[in-house]
Design a protein around this motif. Structure first.
Motif, PDB file in Angstrom:
ATOM      1  N   THR A   1       0.835  -1.205   0.000  1.00  0.00           N
ATOM      2  CA  THR A   1       0.000   0.000   0.000  1.00  0.00           C
ATOM      3  C   THR A   1       0.864   1.247   0.000  1.00  0.00           C
ATOM      4  N   GLN A   2       1.959   1.224   0.768  1.00  0.00           N
ATOM      5  CA  GLN A   2       2.867   2.373   0.815  1.00  0.00           C
ATOM      6  C   GLN A   2       3.465   2.636  -0.563  1.00  0.00           C
ATOM      7  N   ASN A   3       3.860   1.580  -1.250  1.00  0.00           N
ATOM      8  CA  ASN A   3       4.439   1.754  -2.589  1.00  0.00           C
ATOM      9  C   ASN A   3       3.418   2.323  -3.557  1.00  0.00           C
ATOM     10  N   VAL A   4       2.159   1.865  -3.450  1.00  0.00           N
ATOM     11  CA  VAL A   4       1.100   2.411  -4.297  1.00  0.00           C
ATOM     12  C   VAL A   4       0.913   3.897  -4.018  1.00  0.00           C
ATOM     13  N   THR A   5       0.900   4.263  -2.716  1.00  0.00           N
ATOM     14  CA  THR A   5       0.738   5.666  -2.336  1.00  0.00           C
ATOM     15  C   THR A   5       1.859   6.518  -2.903  1.00  0.00           C
ATOM     16  N   GLN A   6       3.107   6.055  -2.724  1.00  0.00           N
ATOM     17  CA  GLN A   6       4.248   6.786  -3.261  1.00  0.00           C
ATOM     18  C   GLN A   6       4.152   6.916  -4.783  1.00  0.00           C
ATOM     19  N   ASN A   7       3.825   5.818  -5.424  1.00  0.00           N
ATOM     20  CA  ASN A   7       3.744   5.832  -6.883  1.00  0.00           C
ATOM     21  C   ASN A   7       2.644   6.758  -7.376  1.00  0.00           C
ATOM     22  N   THR A   8       1.506   6.781  -6.665  1.00  0.00           N
ATOM     23  CA  THR A   8       0.402   7.654  -7.052  1.00  0.00           C
ATOM     24  C   THR A   8       0.814   9.116  -6.957  1.00  0.00           C
ATOM     25  N   ILE A   9       1.520   9.448  -5.890  1.00  0.00           N
ATOM     26  CA  ILE A   9       2.001  10.827  -5.714  1.00  0.00           C
ATOM     27  C   ILE A   9       2.978  11.187  -6.827  1.00  0.00           C
ATOM     28  N   ILE A  10       3.916  10.287  -7.090  1.00  0.00           N
ATOM     29  CA  ILE A  10       4.931  10.549  -8.106  1.00  0.00           C
ATOM     30  C   ILE A  10       4.318  10.659  -9.498  1.00  0.00           C
ATOM     31  N   GLU A  11       3.296   9.861  -9.773  1.00  0.00           N
ATOM     32  CA  GLU A  11       2.676   9.881 -11.105  1.00  0.00           C
ATOM     33  C   GLU A  11       2.139  11.256 -11.475  1.00  0.00           C
ATOM     34  N   THR A  12       1.682  12.016 -10.490  1.00  0.00           N
ATOM     35  CA  THR A  12       1.111  13.338 -10.781  1.00  0.00           C
ATOM     36  C   THR A  12       2.174  14.331 -11.239  1.00  0.00           C
ATOM     37  N   ILE A  13       3.436  14.013 -10.954  1.00  0.00           N
ATOM     38  CA  ILE A  13       4.531  14.926 -11.339  1.00  0.00           C
ATOM     39  C   ILE A  13       5.632  14.163 -12.066  1.00  0.00           C
ATOM     40  N   ALA A  14       5.278  13.062 -12.726  1.00  0.00           N
ATOM     41  CA  ALA A  14       6.288  12.186 -13.341  1.00  0.00           C
ATOM     42  C   ALA A  14       7.187  12.923 -14.324  1.00  0.00           C
ATOM     43  N   ALA A  15       6.601  13.737 -15.193  1.00  0.00           N
ATOM     44  CA  ALA A  15       7.403  14.465 -16.190  1.00  0.00           C
ATOM     45  C   ALA A  15       8.335  15.455 -15.508  1.00  0.00           C
ATOM     46  N   ASP A  16       7.829  16.116 -14.468  1.00  0.00           N
ATOM     47  CA  ASP A  16       8.660  17.057 -13.710  1.00  0.00           C
ATOM     48  C   ASP A  16       9.825  16.335 -13.041  1.00  0.00           C
ATOM     49  N   MET A  17       9.570  15.155 -12.468  1.00  0.00           N
ATOM     50  CA  MET A  17      10.641  14.414 -11.808  1.00  0.00           C
ATOM     51  C   MET A  17      11.699  13.972 -12.807  1.00  0.00           C
ATOM     52  N   ASP A  18      11.283  13.595 -13.994  1.00  0.00           N
ATOM     53  CA  ASP A  18      12.250  13.244 -15.042  1.00  0.00           C
ATOM     54  C   ASP A  18      13.135  14.438 -15.358  1.00  0.00           C
ATOM     55  N   ALA A  19      12.517  15.619 -15.426  1.00  0.00           N
ATOM     56  CA  ALA A  19      13.273  16.840 -15.715  1.00  0.00           C
ATOM     57  C   ALA A  19      14.244  17.156 -14.580  1.00  0.00           C
ATOM     58  N   VAL A  20      13.798  16.964 -13.341  1.00  0.00           N
ATOM     59  CA  VAL A  20      14.665  17.207 -12.176  1.00  0.00           C
ATOM     60  C   VAL A  20      15.854  16.251 -12.194  1.00  0.00           C
ATOM     61  N   ASN A  21      15.603  14.982 -12.467  1.00  0.00           N
ATOM     62  CA  ASN A  21      16.691  14.005 -12.525  1.00  0.00           C
ATOM     63  C   ASN A  21      17.705  14.359 -13.607  1.00  0.00           C
ATOM     64  N   ALA A  22      17.218  14.916 -14.709  1.00  0.00           N
ATOM     65  CA  ALA A  22      18.127  15.355 -15.779  1.00  0.00           C
ATOM     66  C   ALA A  22      18.997  16.517 -15.298  1.00  0.00           C
ATOM     67  N   VAL A  23      18.385  17.443 -14.560  1.00  0.00           N
ATOM     68  CA  VAL A  23      19.150  18.573 -13.994  1.00  0.00           C
ATOM     69  C   VAL A  23      20.196  18.045 -13.023  1.00  0.00           C
ATOM     70  N   ILE A  24      19.802  17.109 -12.168  1.00  0.00           N
ATOM     71  CA  ILE A  24      20.726  16.546 -11.182  1.00  0.00           C
ATOM     72  C   ILE A  24      21.931  15.914 -11.876  1.00  0.00           C
ATOM     73  N   ARG A  25      21.680  15.111 -12.882  1.00  0.00           N
ATOM     74  CA  ARG A  25      22.778  14.455 -13.605  1.00  0.00           C
ATOM     75  C   ARG A  25      23.713  15.487 -14.240  1.00  0.00           C
ATOM     76  N   ARG A  26      23.124  16.495 -14.852  1.00  0.00           N
ATOM     77  CA  ARG A  26      23.934  17.513 -15.545  1.00  0.00           C
ATOM     78  C   ARG A  26      24.773  18.319 -14.554  1.00  0.00           C
ATOM     79  N   ARG A  27      24.139  18.700 -13.450  1.00  0.00           N
ATOM     80  CA  ARG A  27      24.800  19.582 -12.485  1.00  0.00           C
ATOM     81  C   ARG A  27      25.779  18.851 -11.570  1.00  0.00           C
TER      82      ARG A  27
END
Length: 329
Positions: A5-31
């Motif tokens: 249930t915890q994993n579902v909750t986390q995944n549901t939260i992340i899904e609402t900002i999935a594209a943003d998180m991908d962009a953040v991870n790209a910034v992290i890698r670059r920086r």
């Protein structure tokens, strides 16, 4: 809440900002990139360990909740994650920790000196990124936060092996060391979206209360968790002589024999008596009390964003507050 249930909750939260998180991870890698290979190696190791990424998620959720449509929140989310990662590198050296997120700590693998210096690199890189945003209010929020976090680290150091630490002294450490970066992350999300001062303050209250709830549950899990789930050694707080809320409650409400045992264990960092301490903490209601305080903090977080317009991102923020106290990792 079960692990599934915890994993579902986390995944549901992340899904609402999935594209943003991908962009953040790209910034992290670059920086993260540095001309010094050891910096790349250690920074990559600690970042790739993953974790819940709650602080950058906060920046993104709050910005989206205020209908932000730009990209500056990606940079800010990466800044917050770098600051958090720097504190982890330094914390593990100070605490002599050997396990984090289920893996060997950077200091255990690469040594204390390298971990401290790469932590410094991440701090300075985050300030380079802040300056690039050319927003004085952003600089103020983040520079204040890093200073308060450093004060919190010193306060915690002063509290180590001190059995006379009371609840107020301990909560001051939580507010400084943990909750302050949650607060800053939420404030930045509101700020970048053009929210007014009242809304930014409300977002800050949400973050501060959420961070408090997270830390209090971490305190519970250090005694009642499973090492394979929480990703660190159970009993670390006792070994390090940290008087966290369950121990403080037991000191204030336990029997004379229990108080004497706690005093001795805190003073000596004695984990040999972990089972006896755990039995006393459980029977005294100390873990239940600590959970109750976390629930109160989480409720305060939810109340702080009551005036936010309803949206999938507001719902995710409310879910996050619920998740903060109903988790086992």
């Amino acid at each position: 809440m079960s692990a599934a249930t915890q994993n579902v909750t986390q995944n549901t939260i992340i899904e609402t900002i999935a594209a943003d998180m991908d962009a953040v991870n790209a910034v992290i890698r670059r920086r993260l990139h540095s001309e010094v290979s050891l910096v790349n190696q250690i920074a990559e190791y600690i970042i790739s360990a993953g974790g819940k990424r709650i602080r950058p998620v906060l920046v993104l959720l709050v910005a989206n909740a205020y209908s932000y449509r730009g990209t500056a929140h990606h940079e800010l989310a990466a800044v917050v994650e770098f600051i958090h990662t720097a504190t982890l590198l330094h914390d593990d050296v100070v605490d002599e920790s050997s396990l984090r997120r289920g893996r060997a700590t950077a200091n255990a693998l690469f040594g204390n000196a390298a971990s401290v210096l790469v932590g410094d690199f991440l701090y300075s890189r985050s300030f380079q990124m802040m300056v690039g945003l050319n927003n004085m209010r952003v600089m103020q929020i983040l520079s204040d936060a890093t200073n308060v976090i450093a004060e919190g680290e010193v306060l915690q150091l002063l509290n180590m092996h001190d059995p006379d630490v009371n609840q107020e002294r301990y909560l001051q450490v939580i507010r400084s060391k943990t909750a302050k970066l949650f607060e800053a992350a939420a404030e930045l999300g509101a700020l970048v979206a053009g929210a007014d001062d009242t809304q930014i303050a409300a977002a800050g209250e949400y973050g501060r209360s959420l961070g408090t709830a997270f830390q209090l549950i971490d305190d519970v899990l250090d005694y009642a968790g499973d090492a394979s789930e929480i990703g660190k050694n159970v009993g670390d707080d006792l070994r390090e002589g940290k008087p966290t809320l369950p121990l403080i409650y037991l000191m204030e409400n336990g029997t004379p024999a229990q108080r004497e045992l706690v005093r001795s264990c805190i003073e000596n960092g004695d984990e040999q008596h972990f089972d006896a301490i755990l039995a006393a903490i459980t029977s005294s209601g100390a873990l239940d009390y600590t959970r109750e305080q976390a629930v109160i903090a989480a409720r305060r977080a939810s109340d702080a964003i009551a005036d936010l317009p309803d949206s999938v991102h507001k719902q995710s923020l409310l879910q996050l507050a619920h998740f903060s106290v109903h988790r086992n990792h």
